[in-house]
Design an enzyme around this catalytic site. Structure first.
Site, PDB file in Angstrom:
ATOM      1  N   SER A  37      29.093  -7.035 -34.567  1.00 22.80           N
ATOM      2  CA  SER A  37      28.934  -7.666 -33.236  1.00 22.80           C
ATOM      3  C   SER A  37      29.350  -6.719 -32.104  1.00 22.80           C
ATOM      4  O   SER A  37      30.365  -6.923 -31.455  1.00 22.80           O
ATOM      5  CB  SER A  37      29.684  -8.991 -33.143  1.00 22.80           C
ATOM      6  OG  SER A  37      30.970  -8.922 -33.694  1.00 22.80           O
TER       7      SER A  37
ATOM      8  N   LYS B  25      -0.041   2.770   5.554  1.00 18.34           N
ATOM      9  CA  LYS B  25       0.835   1.613   5.737  1.00 18.34           C
ATOM     10  C   LYS B  25       1.845   1.836   6.864  1.00 18.34           C
ATOM     11  O   LYS B  25       2.004   0.995   7.740  1.00 18.34           O
ATOM     12  CB  LYS B  25       1.563   1.315   4.431  1.00 18.34           C
ATOM     13  CG  LYS B  25       2.497   0.133   4.513  1.00 18.34           C
ATOM     14  CD  LYS B  25       2.902  -0.321   3.131  1.00 18.34           C
ATOM     15  CE  LYS B  25       3.570   0.790   2.347  1.00 18.34           C
ATOM     16  NZ  LYS B  25       5.008   0.652   2.240  1.00 18.34           N
TER      17      LYS B  25
ATOM     18  N   GLY C 296       0.862  -1.168   0.000  1.00 17.72           N
ATOM     19  CA  GLY C 296       0.000   0.000   0.000  1.00 17.72           C
ATOM     20  C   GLY C 296       0.896   1.213   0.000  1.00 17.72           C
ATOM     21  O   GLY C 296       2.075   1.112   0.318  1.00 17.72           O
TER      22      GLY C 296
END
Lengths: 636, 314
Positions: free
Chosen positions: A547, A42, A36
């Site tokens: 690459s 909370k 919460g």
């Protein structure tokens, strides 16, 4: 609101400390998470639990009282949220707080609360905190009802496998403790919960601020007949205990070998129980034996159960090492190298299918790649979205392939053998977490076919050693030019070779791939696999690909047999390559017509341990090719 | 016997798996963490401060690797100003565990005669923070166990179990890793190291209870006895040896004990009659000041722990 501190000082402590210690010793441990935002109360709830269970010392309380008055958030009353909100300053300093842990105890149980502050990092934080939790408390503001965040919290708690859900409908005091409000929120939530597969939850109307239904049932809500929050937390069955009833499994963490007469396998039991004499099987080898003894410093045990860390000796000398799993002989776990799993991404750099990561599962670490991202889940709507990568806090269902098979269980059956983390191979950061659904069928059914003509035989016939010359460098660095010259020289020398060129491969094998990071990774993976097959056939393979990522070049290096991968770094500075611009690509990229162009708006990671470095500013392509061929002759 | 039958057998025997106590779970977790470090680190070490938390950590290490001795040495970063009783226990505890004991004293601090009376915060910086870094670099340890707990104070509540340090031992908040399930990522680049806190989830009460249950030997200073003391800046200090500069004070015998042990000139005692473990625990539960109040080090500045951690102190 009580003005006197309600210390629940246990009378037993003062009267009979020995009896209290015996009682405390036998307490169980419940780990839970509170979900919460600050607005839901909370911090107030956690502060209240700490306060009511006497986890606040006088000096802390004095500080709390003075802070409360100074901040004035609750008038002259104590603001419990300040007890746990010590993190604001850290937030300002840019310190990431993923989870803070708090501790308290009651007469029946000890508790560890995982508190996950923050909105932006919510998914990552909550998944981390929830991974060790037995229970989740989902807070709802009674004035607001079921919100998007309620759904998100519930979904995540369910995803991580928490079976004990508490829906704490908070701030009931602000809705006159009205039963109608509670019932209507409950009805809404029930519909939603069922839709995502939550079968069971416990709803409790509370007021964290006033303490209603926290430690004791509140007189303000006589219509509520269930337990107070703390009563529920004290009595709910703990998941870890449930696992003791499953089949025995222990991941081997460490082999204990103090001398030639003792060889024990140490680990924490993931499920089941074990006793001396029980038949066991070691995975992935499948070898069987029996338990000889279970050794601890307190003496040998008659039995050990899930959750205990023990050392087991077997009656036979069979191979078993870190990463293996010892299981009940009659019900071993599956062994597989490809899975479907849910992955939660935890770092800024996105997940790329095809890129190799370290995967840690139990005590085993292997190389793994995401082979296919099936869909992403929007945590707010639970909708499935098609996607190719995964960003921070993203959740996706993916197929994943390992470089060797591991024993595992479905995550739902056991997190210890079904939950894994993904680690970046270069930064070593923990970048993701995953939960295994099941093994892919092809992983169980496709086996390596033994071939009679070996790769050595193929190479011998051609009187050469197979190798991959992997040319890497910027576009326009001269990779293809040099690789071509090298191949011509090899041809003259009577060697069997093949040149895989970046542009050419993209006309066929890889024509479905673009130039995003994810596609570049897959491009290199496929080329690596083709190169590997060609070395098996005994060929000298030359590849010319930009690459750009170190991770993929390392991936190919590992695919190819030891010593056969030769990385050739064509080191041409960007300005030189750009000045050459043989294909006019830099000009286009600079004009913004080409996206993701290496060196311009996509990075090139220089090799750190290339076998050969060619500086095309100092020597010509012809000279470079000559040097490379000489080096090849040198190694046979 | 199949698994279900076995579980039933377990329940009949009264050792139902559902009854793993909180201490058993904590113990198993700490052992698990230590074994992970030994399996994955190249050269681990255990920081040993001779306090009660160190005593529990050492005991857990012996449990984790039994019948082998713990496969790493103990390191005491000495300030030369610890209580005498601590030095006595230190040497004996290492011997009983069958472990090598390394004692490191920052040579620069020795040379400059750094002490808590004349040098204030520099004493901790030089002997402990610098000394620790020097020792870890000198021996090349890549993983160091420490006995810190999350319940000690707010800033530790969020500390990871595996805490990563750069090559120069700095704690970078951004490079800390999420810790899920029992999975700890111990991979690191060359030169980097980690501090590992295997008793993170233990509380002060858990530590005391475990010492009580396991009969772990701790420094007698934790128990009350008449000791020579002076009072300075509101702290009751014990005059442990002749180096204590008396400023016209006459040491007074008081019945005291310590809730936490460090350098004797920096560690405040409490007046107490608690002479046994249960009495100490009882007093701890009934008195209401938090543990770290007795340590002068924490009063230096508000965000002190955070700052000290970044600098390399625990």
């Amino acid at each position: 609101m009580a003005s006197e501190p309600i210390y629940q000082t246990d009378d037993l402590i003062a009267e009979d400390i020995d009896a209290y210690l015996v009682q405390h010793q036998h307490k169980s441990l419940l780990r839970f998470i509170t979900c919460g935002s600050v607005d839901d109360g909370k911090s107030t709830l956690i502060g209240r639990l700490l306060y009511d269970s006497k986890m606040i010392f006088e000096d802390q309380l004095a500080l709390l009282e003075s802070d409360s008055k100074r901040m004035g958030t609750q008038g002259q009353e104590i603001d419990f949220a300040l007890l746990v909100d010590g993190l604001a300053a850290e937030r300002e300093q840019g310190i990431t707080i993923d989870v803070a842990y708090r501790f308290f105890a009651t007469e029946k149980r000890k508790f560890i609360v995982a508190d996950t502050p923050g909105h932006e990092q919510y998914t990552r934080n909550m998944v981390t905190g929830a991974s060790t939790a037995d229970l989740a408390v989902i807070l709802i503001d009674a004035r607001k009802g079921v919100l998007t965040q309620t759904r998100r919290h519930s979904y995540l708690a369910h995803l991580i496998g928490i079976r004990n859900l508490v829906l704490a409908i908070n701030k009931m005091d602000l809705v006159d403790c009205d039963k109608g409000v509670f019932d209507s929120i409950l009805a809404d939530y029930r519909v939603f919960a069922a839709s995502i597969g939550i079968e069971d939850f416990t709803a409790i109307p509370i007021s964290g601020l006033r303490g209603d239904n926290i430690t004791t049932r509140s007189d303000a809500m006589p219509w509520y007949e269930g337990p107070a929050l703390l009563d529920h937390l004290e009595t709910v069955e703990i998941d870890a205990d449930r696992r003791a009833r499953d089949a025995f499994r222990i991941p081997v963490q460490w082999v204990n070998r103090p001398n030639l007469d003792f060889r024990g396998f140490s680990g924490t039991i993931a499920s089941g129980t074990i006793a001396p004499g029980d038949p066991v099987r070691v995975l992935p080898s499948g070898k069987t034996s029996r338990v000889g003894k279970i050794v601890t410093m307190r003496g040998e045990l008659d039995q050990a159960v899930a959750g205990q860390s023990v050392t087991i000796c077997l009656t036979d000398e069979i191979d078993c090492s870190r990463g293996d799993v010892i299981s009940a002989a009659d019900s071993p776990p599956e062994v597989a190298d490809q899975f479907e799993a849910t992955i939660v991404w935890m770092t800024d750099e996105p997940m790329l299918p095809g890129r190799p990561y370290w995967l840690k599962l139990g005590a085993a670490t292997v190389s793994a790649t995401i082979t296919d991202e099936k869909y992403q889940v929007d945590v707010n709507t639970m909708e499935h979205i098609a996607a190719k990568t995964l960003a921070l806090n993203g959740i996706a269902v993916c197929n994943i392939a390992l470089d060797r098979a591991l024993p595992f269980t479905a995550y739902d059956d056991n997190p210890d053998l079904g939950g894994f983390i993904l680690v970046d191979r270069l930064s070593n950061a923990t970048v993701g977490a995953g939960m295994i659904h099941f093994a892919l069928r092809r992983s169980q059914n496709i086996h390596w076919q033994a071939i009679d003509i070996s790769r050595e035989a193929h190479a011998r016939q051609k009187s050469q050693k197979a190798a991959v010359l992997w040319f890497t460098g910027l576009s326009g660095s001269g990779k293809s030019t040099i690789a071509n010259l090298v191949e011509k020289k090899l041809h003259v020398l009577g060697r069997h070779s093949y040149l895989l060129d970046g542009d050419n491969v993209r006309h066929g094998l890889n024509k479905d791939l673009g130039f995003t990071d994810a596609d570049r990774v897959e491009n290199i993976r496929r080329v690596g696999e083709v190169a590997r097959l060609m070395t098996d056939a005994g060929l000298i393979v030359l590849t010319a690909f930009i690459s750009p990522f170190r991770a993929e070049r390392q991936m190919v290096r590992r695919m190819i047999s030891e010593g056969e991968f030769i990385e050739v770094f064509v080191d041409t500075p960007l300005d030189v390559a750009e000045a050459r611009d043989g294909k006019g690509l830099y000009k286009k990229a600079r004009a913004g017509e080409l996206k993701n162009f290496t060196g311009i708006d996509s990075p090139y990671e220089r090799p750190e341990n290339a076998e050969i470095i060619v500086n095309t500013v100092e020597i010509s392509a012809e000279e470079a090719a000559e040097q490379i061929v000489e080096m090849l002759i040198g190694r046979g | 016997m199949n698994t279900h039958a076995k579980a039933e057998r377990a329940e009949e025997a009264g050792v139902s798996p559902a009854r793993l106590t909180h201490l058993e779970r904590l113990e198993a977790e700490s052992i698990h963490i230590m074994r992970e470090v030994v399996a994955e680190a190249e050269k681990p070490v255990m920081l040993y401060s001779v306090g009660k938390d160190s005593a529990v950590m050492l005991h857990l290490a012996r449990m984790a690797f039994h019948p082998s001795p713990p496969p790493f040495p103990l390191l005491h970063v000495d300030t030369t100003w610890k209580f005498r009783a601590m030095y006595e226990l230190r040497d004996r505890a290492a011997r009983e565990a069958g472990m090598e004991l390394l004692v490191y004293k920052n040579p620069e601090a020795i040379e400059k005669g750094i002490n808590p009376f004349d040098h204030g915060p520099l004493h901790t910086d030089m002997w402990k923070t610098e000394g620790l870094k020097q020792a870890l670099s000198l021996y090349g340890f890549d993983a160091a166990f420490g006995g810190a707990r999350r319940d000690e104070e707010k800033s530790r509540a969020k500390e990871r179990v595996f805490s990563f340090r750069s090559a120069n031992h700095r704690w970078d908040p951004k490079s800390q890793r999420p810790e899920l399930w029992k999975l700890y990522n111990a991979r690191k680049a060359k030169g980097e190291s980690m501090r590992v806190f295997p008793i993170s989830n233990w509380t002060e009460l858990d530590i005391w209870q475990y010492i009580h249950l396991e009969g772990i030997e701790i420094v007698p200073l934790y128990f009350s006895a008449p000791r020579p003391t002076v009072i300075r800046d509101g702290l009751i200090l014990m005059v442990d040896d002749e180096r204590f500069p008396l400023e016209g004070e006459e040491p007074v015998m008081r019945s005291i004990r310590f809730r936490t042990l460090g350098c004797y000139p920096l560690t405040g005692a409490v007046e107490s009659e608690a002479a046994t473990l249960p009495e100490v625990i009882q007093e701890m539960l009934l008195t209401t000041t938090s543990e770290r109040q007795g340590r002068a080090i924490d009063h230096d500045q508000a965000a002190s722990m955070e700052k000290k951690k970044q600098e390399g102190y625990f």
